[in-house]
Design an enzyme around this catalytic site. Structure first.
Site, short mmCIF file in Angstrom:
data_model
loop_
_atom_site.label_atom_id
_atom_site.label_comp_id
_atom_site.label_asym_id
_atom_site.label_seq_id
_atom_site.Cartn_x
_atom_site.Cartn_y
_atom_site.Cartn_z
N PHE A 1 24.63 12.00 -26.07
CA PHE A 1 25.01 12.91 -24.98
C PHE A 1 26.21 13.70 -25.48
CE2 PHE A 1 27.73 14.39 -21.67
CZ PHE A 1 26.96 14.62 -20.55
N GLU A 2 26.08 15.01 -25.58
CA GLU A 2 27.30 15.77 -25.81
C GLU A 2 27.13 17.19 -25.34
OE1 GLU A 2 28.32 15.37 -30.02
OE2 GLU A 2 26.68 16.65 -30.64
N LEU A 3 28.21 17.69 -24.72
CA LEU A 3 28.33 19.13 -24.50
C LEU A 3 29.38 19.59 -25.50
CD1 LEU A 3 27.88 18.10 -21.22
CD2 LEU A 3 27.87 20.57 -21.07
N TYR B 1 34.60 19.75 -26.33
CA TYR B 1 33.70 18.61 -26.44
C TYR B 1 33.66 17.84 -25.13
CZ TYR B 1 31.16 14.91 -28.87
OH TYR B 1 30.19 14.04 -29.29
N ARG C 1 23.41 18.57 -25.75
CA ARG C 1 22.39 17.86 -26.53
C ARG C 1 21.61 16.90 -25.64
NH1 ARG C 1 23.70 14.25 -31.92
NH2 ARG C 1 21.95 12.82 -31.75
#
Ligand SMILES: Nc1nc2c(ncn2[C@@H]2O[C@H](COP(=O)(O)OP(=O)(O)OP(=O)(O)O)[C@@H](O)[C@H]2O)c(=O)[nH]1
Ligand SMILES: *[C@@H]1O[C@H](CO)[C@@H](O)[C@H](O)[C@H]1NC(C)=O
Ligand SMILES: [Mg+2]
Length: 386
Positions: free
Chosen positions: A282-284, A225, A199
């Site tokens: 911020f996230e993967l 995550y 994101r």
């Protein structure tokens, strides 16, 4: 002030990182990597969180040239939720992502909006990258407040929050956005083709060059995550969220994962919420994890409680605590990854990699301005899980 000892360590660090940079040409990148060895790193309690072992060198691609199309890549995309009016901020974030990472790795982008993107928006975005870009419209019933919500009650909750000066307390679009990010974006048809996402938000900063592919780390190590900043939710917040979580746990004990990260979100085995969450701007993440039975049930359960629209005490349920609690309870703790080497800022906090990592990433943030172990950060709680 640089003490002599620090100086020696710095020089040593430089020599070691130069050694690594010089000894891996880009042909090494993505070579049939020893996946079995890597999955061995997902091990039980070792006293050390997995990120401390660093990124295996065979993942690195230090040369400043684009990867060949034949290189191994993950099944992944960037996701940006944005309004047409966010264009400038989106471009600032995306330009940096291209320069720091994606001009080499060429992952696609998916843009989502509840209104059609303007021609200007699309043209300006397309100028920034050679990677594929898709622009998606969010279906009405994924975005707007569902009919089941009692509007009188929701209005009263918003008015109360405005009185209490809660940030975004009075905003309906902000609630739509939080609910959409919590439970819908991964269902968008443009994301069905992907397993992992990263994101991106407008107006953020990426401080460091990234010479390896974090999506491949997610994929090869079976992560669900990834985060860089974690923190406490505001004081006196979301009491009804944890009540809803507790109901969910007692109704679905079989969905709660063994070896989970409950210790990150609760200090007393689930009795109360300690307000820790990963900062979701911020996230993967693994889209299939959100789309899976456990999280879908979790989201439907929360949504049925109406708290995305009502939470009256002082706040609205944000997607950050919802994702964080979901990941903490429904995945194994090793599946949540701290991307220590990704320097990142979303006002007002930043993660600035320290020591060797700062040098390795050619980071430009001030290492002294680093949120990791500040009093308001939850990283120490994450470390303590292991
Ligand atoms: N399409 C669309 N996107 C939105 C809307 N509201 C927020 N967003 C996007 O959702 C994400 C989060 O919104 P932000 O306004 O950054 O919220 P925030 O990060 O909590 O607050 P800031 O401190 O202002 O950044 C961003 O990617 C925004 O572009 C909306 O009404 N429509
Ligand atoms: C990528 O992931 C999605 C979701 O799991 C899957 O449907 C799709 O087949 C995958 N594509 C490839 C090329 O593996
Ligand atoms: Mg933001």
């Amino acid at each position: 002030m640089m003490t002599p000892m620090r100086y020696v360590l710095l020089v040593l660090g430089i020599i070691i990182s130069l050694h690594f940079i010089l000894s891996f040409s880009h042909e090494d990148y993505g070579r049939a990597t020893s996946i079995s060895r890597i999955s061995n790193q997902i091990k039980g309690s070792t006293g050390r969180p997995p990120y401390m072992d660093g990124v295996p060198e065979e993942y690195r691609h230090p040369a400043d040239v684009a990867l060949p199309p034949s290189a191994r890549r993950a099944n992944a995309t960037f996701v940006l939720l944005a309004r047409n009016g966010d264009l400038n901020g989106v471009m600032m974030s995306m330009k940096q992502m291209e320069d720091r990472f994606n001009k080499k790795f060429q992952y696609p982008y998916v843009f989502l909006n509840e209104e059609p993107f303007s021609d200007e928006f699309k043209e300006r975005i397309l100028e920034l990258t050679d990677a594929p870009v898709q622009f998606g419209l969010i279906p009405r019933d994924h975005w707007y407040q569902p009919d089941s919500i009692d509007e009188a009650k929701a209005t009263a909750a918003r008015e109360q929050m405005v009185k209490n000066q809660v940030i975004y307390g009075g905003s309906v679009p902000y609630r739509n956005m939080c609910r959409y990010n919590s439970g819908f974006f991964f269902r968008h048809e443009l994301l069905q083709n992907y397993k992992y996402y990263w994101r991106i938000e407008p107006d953020v900063t990426y401080f460091c060059d990234l010479d390896y592919d974090p999506f491949l780390i997610m994929q090869d190590q079976n992560k669900v995550y990834g985060f860089t900043i974690s923190l406490y939710e505001y004081e006196a917040t979301i009491p009804t969220l944890w009540d809803a979580v507790k109901d969910f746990i007692s109704e679905n004990p079989d969905l709660i994962e063994e070896g989970n990260a409950m210790g990150f979100v609760s200090d007393n085995g689930g009795e109360t919420y300690n307000r820790c969450h990963f900062w979701s701007n911020f996230e993967l993440g693994d889209l299939d994890f959100w789309r899976g039975e456990a999280y879908m049930k979790f989201f439907e359960h929360l949504d049925s409680k109406g708290g995305f629209y009502y939470e009256a005490s002082s706040y609205r349920w944000g997607d950050a605590p919802v994702h964080s609690i979901g990941a903490a309870l429904l995945a194994k703790k090793e599946q949540i990854h701290f991307f220590n080497d990704i320097g990142y800022r979303h006002n007002p906090f930043q993660h600035c990699p320290q020591g060797d990592l700062h040098k390795k990433g050619k980071c430009w943030c001030n290492p002294k301005d680093n949120f990791d172990y500040e009093w308001y950060s939850c990283l120490a709680r994450y470390d303590k899980l292991f």
